[in-house]
Motif scaffolding. Structure first.
Motif, mmCIF file in Angstrom:
data_model
loop_
_atom_site.group_PDB
_atom_site.id
_atom_site.type_symbol
_atom_site.label_atom_id
_atom_site.label_comp_id
_atom_site.label_asym_id
_atom_site.label_seq_id
_atom_site.Cartn_x
_atom_site.Cartn_y
_atom_site.Cartn_z
ATOM 1 N N CYS A 14 28.905 44.492 31.072
ATOM 2 C CA CYS A 14 29.869 43.599 32.141
ATOM 3 C C CYS A 14 29.329 42.369 32.902
ATOM 4 O O CYS A 14 27.886 43.099 32.955
ATOM 5 N N ASN A 17 27.907 44.357 35.471
ATOM 6 C CA ASN A 17 26.473 44.665 35.970
ATOM 7 C C ASN A 17 25.621 43.452 35.940
ATOM 8 O O ASN A 17 24.500 43.658 36.467
ATOM 9 N N THR A 49 22.876 50.301 32.486
ATOM 10 C CA THR A 49 24.045 50.718 31.694
ATOM 11 C C THR A 49 25.237 49.813 31.511
ATOM 12 O O THR A 49 26.089 50.452 32.563
ATOM 13 N N CYS A 50 25.910 50.140 30.382
ATOM 14 C CA CYS A 50 27.300 50.207 29.994
ATOM 15 C C CYS A 50 27.661 51.555 29.098
ATOM 16 O O CYS A 50 26.740 51.827 27.708
ATOM 17 N N HIS A 51 28.626 52.445 29.528
ATOM 18 C CA HIS A 51 29.145 53.449 29.089
ATOM 19 C C HIS A 51 30.618 53.015 28.035
ATOM 20 O O HIS A 51 31.418 53.865 27.938
ATOM 21 N N ILE A 52 30.929 51.774 28.170
ATOM 22 C CA ILE A 52 32.258 51.675 27.413
ATOM 23 C C ILE A 52 32.924 51.894 26.201
ATOM 24 O O ILE A 52 33.378 52.085 25.425
ATOM 25 N N CYS A 88 27.264 52.612 34.025
ATOM 26 C CA CYS A 88 28.074 53.557 33.717
ATOM 27 C C CYS A 88 27.200 54.846 33.266
ATOM 28 O O CYS A 88 27.886 55.521 33.102
ATOM 29 N N VAL A 176 36.358 53.120 32.445
ATOM 30 C CA VAL A 176 35.676 53.317 33.742
ATOM 31 C C VAL A 176 35.945 53.351 34.928
ATOM 32 O O VAL A 176 35.768 53.292 36.025
ATOM 33 N N ARG A 180 32.939 54.160 37.662
ATOM 34 C CA ARG A 180 33.322 53.188 38.576
ATOM 35 C C ARG A 180 33.967 53.165 40.437
ATOM 36 O O ARG A 180 33.729 52.742 40.752
ATOM 37 N N GLN A 211 36.937 45.476 38.056
ATOM 38 C CA GLN A 211 37.568 45.360 37.122
ATOM 39 C C GLN A 211 39.233 45.267 37.122
ATOM 40 O O GLN A 211 39.732 45.802 35.506
ATOM 41 N N THR A 468 29.447 42.266 27.437
ATOM 42 C CA THR A 468 30.752 42.757 27.185
ATOM 43 C C THR A 468 32.103 41.831 28.339
ATOM 44 O O THR A 468 31.561 41.725 29.450
HETATM 45 FE FE1 F3S Z 1 31.105 47.399 33.103
HETATM 46 FE FE2 F3S Z 1 30.608 48.574 31.170
HETATM 47 FE FE3 F3S Z 1 30.795 49.836 33.324
HETATM 48 S S1 F3S Z 1 31.918 47.395 31.061
HETATM 49 S S2 F3S Z 1 32.352 48.083 34.463
HETATM 50 S S3 F3S Z 1 28.969 48.487 32.900
HETATM 51 S S4 F3S Z 1 31.302 50.874 31.198
#
Ligand code: F3S
Ligand code: SAH
Ligand code: SF4
Length: 470
Positions: A14, A17, A49-52, A88, A176, A180, A211, A468
């Protein structure tokens, strides 16, 4: 003579990040590094990184596999490479990632970026496998140098400023709150100071990030707790600032002051990302969204009264556990009623550790896929119709960089549509009137009348982000 070392950051996920990557650069560049857009020559390589949704962690592991080859090659040339994983996935995987990917020298969660200089120093002294994923009591923003690096600011006339981080809402599908941490709002004065500095460097458009950005409740200079609406009125007066945006909002936190700001502040752009996720009250309750469709429709009505031309955007999840055909039909009905200018939609993805992942009413994959294509067809149709309405209008476009074709620039309309027009490079960083002559589903193009050029900028190199929404 020592050569300047190179820092490469690849950003997933997102907008926060993207902002965090810039802030990591702000703490690391003063240690004698310069940004590199290329992973092959980097002395420090960070994956943010992102974990969504699913496969996020797998994507990171496969990228690490690619990076291992680069690191090995560099090692055989006598060069050292520090590999860091931030964001994340780092927060969620922790020790497991260090065990599975030994080339990772450093794992750092979103709340610990201010510790990077000290961690890098330890690695340079020979330590390996460092893990920094606690949620510290101290405020990371206080420890990051206030000034943004020239290399980062030179990226263009738009900038992000995080005002709020973390989430206390605990929707049952979402990671999240775990990655976060709980809600934190930065003090008003810090945000005003950061915005003022950015605008003094030529930034024209600021997007406030959180967020749950409209749950903002930072301490004001008067000692009171300020809402997001009040903060926006304050920021609108920052010299040089021409455009304000904020994302992502929760329907429950759209208060009267914030809605009024959309009517009062010309700087506040007529675009609102207001995720609803589903049009079924049963599913909204199972998601623990804490609002009904009636609440959502009421917010939409009030915001349209305040700013009739506002463009609305949303996020949708299809195939949440227990979603029946009737629930999905309710989502389609909501979309038809609201009429979005654009929106993001996803198949529900079970996330380990979240309550919905353990629900025993999971929806079959092929049903999720069918619903997603049906929803996306409708959303695309609405996006095209919204764009079609801009045909023949003169829109103020903030040019942000060079377009794909020679002589062409790209910019953003107030409604966040990408707009292409032939215009001289000096127009990058200025707002120009463009008459819209052609529309597509994803972008517009038109003729630039020319006029006052208020400032210039370097073209913005693409931020390496697989986006995202927040
Ligand atoms: Fe953003 Fe992905 Fe973390 S959407 S808050 S980087 S899980
Ligand atoms: N704070 C925002 C959402 C942040 S996550 C809000 O409250 O709406 C960004 C988007 O990712 C969400 O709006 C949701 O649509 C999607 N998302 C989050 N978790 C998901 C999951 N487990 N499966 C599919 N989509 C998900
Ligand atoms: Fe918080 Fe948004 Fe995730 Fe819900 S979807 S838990 S509000 S970040």
């Amino acid at each position: 003579m020592s050569e300047t070392k190179k820092l490469y950051i690849k950003t997933y996920g997102c907008q926060m990040n993207v902002y965090d990557s810039e802030r990591m650069a702000d703490v690391l560049l003063p240690l004698g590094y310069e940004m590199s857009e290329n992973s092959d020559d980097a002395d420090i390589m960070i994956l943010n990184t992102c974990h969504i949704r699913e496969k996020a962690a797998e994507k990171v592991y496969s990228e690490l596999g690619r990076i291992r080859k680069i690191k090995n090659e560099r090692t055989s040339n006598g060069q050292t490479t520090i590999i860091g994983v931030a964001g994340c996935v780092a927060q969620a995987e922790g020790e497991e990632m260090l065990a599975r990917a030994p080339i990772v020298d450093l794992l750092v969660g979103p709340q610990a970026y201010h510790r990077l200089p000290e961690l890098i120093r330890k690695i340079e002294e020979g330590e390996r496998g460092l893990l920094e994923v606690d949620f510290p009591a101290d405020d990371k923003f206080e420890k990051i140098p206030a000034a943004r690096s020239a290399q980062i600011i030179a990226r263009g006339p738009t900038a992000f400023v995080t005002v709020q981080e973390g989430c206390d809402k605990f929707c049952t599908f979402c990671v999240v709150p775990y990655t976060r941490g709980s809600e934190f709002s930065r003090p008003v004065e810090k945000i005003v100071a950061e915005t003022t500095r950015l605008c003094a460097s030529g930034v024209k458009e600021i997007t406030l990030l959180g967020q749950n950005v409209n749950a903002y409740h930072g301490t004001g200079p008067d000692g009171d707790s300020w809402s997001l609406g009040r903060l926006l009125y304050e920021l609108a007066d920052v010299p040089g600032l021409e455009r304000l945006r904020y994302t992502t909002s929760h329907p429950l936190d759209m208060d009267d002051v914030l809605i009024a700001a959309h009517g009062d502040l010309p700087e506040l752009m007529p675009y609102l990302h207001l995720p609803v996720q589903s049009g079924s009250d049963k599913i909204l309750a199972a998601m623990n969204r804490k609002h009904t469709t009636a609440v959502y429709f009421d917010v939409v009505k009030r915001i349209r009264e305040a700013r009739p031309d506002i463009a609305l955007s949303s996020d949708f999840i299809v195939g949440f556990p227990g979603e029946s055909d009737a629930d999905f039909a309710a989502t389609m009905k909501l979309v038809r009623e609201v009429e979005y200018s654009q929106a993001f939609s996803f198949k529900y993805s079970p996330r380990p550790g979240t309550p919905a992942a353990d629900m025993d009413t999971q929806v079959e994959e092929h049903v999720k896929s069918e619903r997603l294509s049906e929803l996306q067809a409708l959303l695309r149709h609405q996006q095209h119709a919204f764009n079609q309405n801009c045909m023949g209008r003169e829109l103020p476009i903030l040019f942000t960089g060079k377009g794909r074709n020679p002589g062409q620039l790209v910019g953003r309309s107030p409604y966040l549509q990408p707009v292409h027009a032939d215009a001289p490079e000096e127009y990058i960083g200025s707002i120009q009137s463009v008459g819209i002559t052609k529309v597509g589903t994803n972008s517009l193009s038109g003729l630039c009348a020319g006029g006052n050029v208020r400032s210039t900028f370097n073209a913005r190199p693409e931020i390496l982000s697989e986006g995202t929404t927040l």
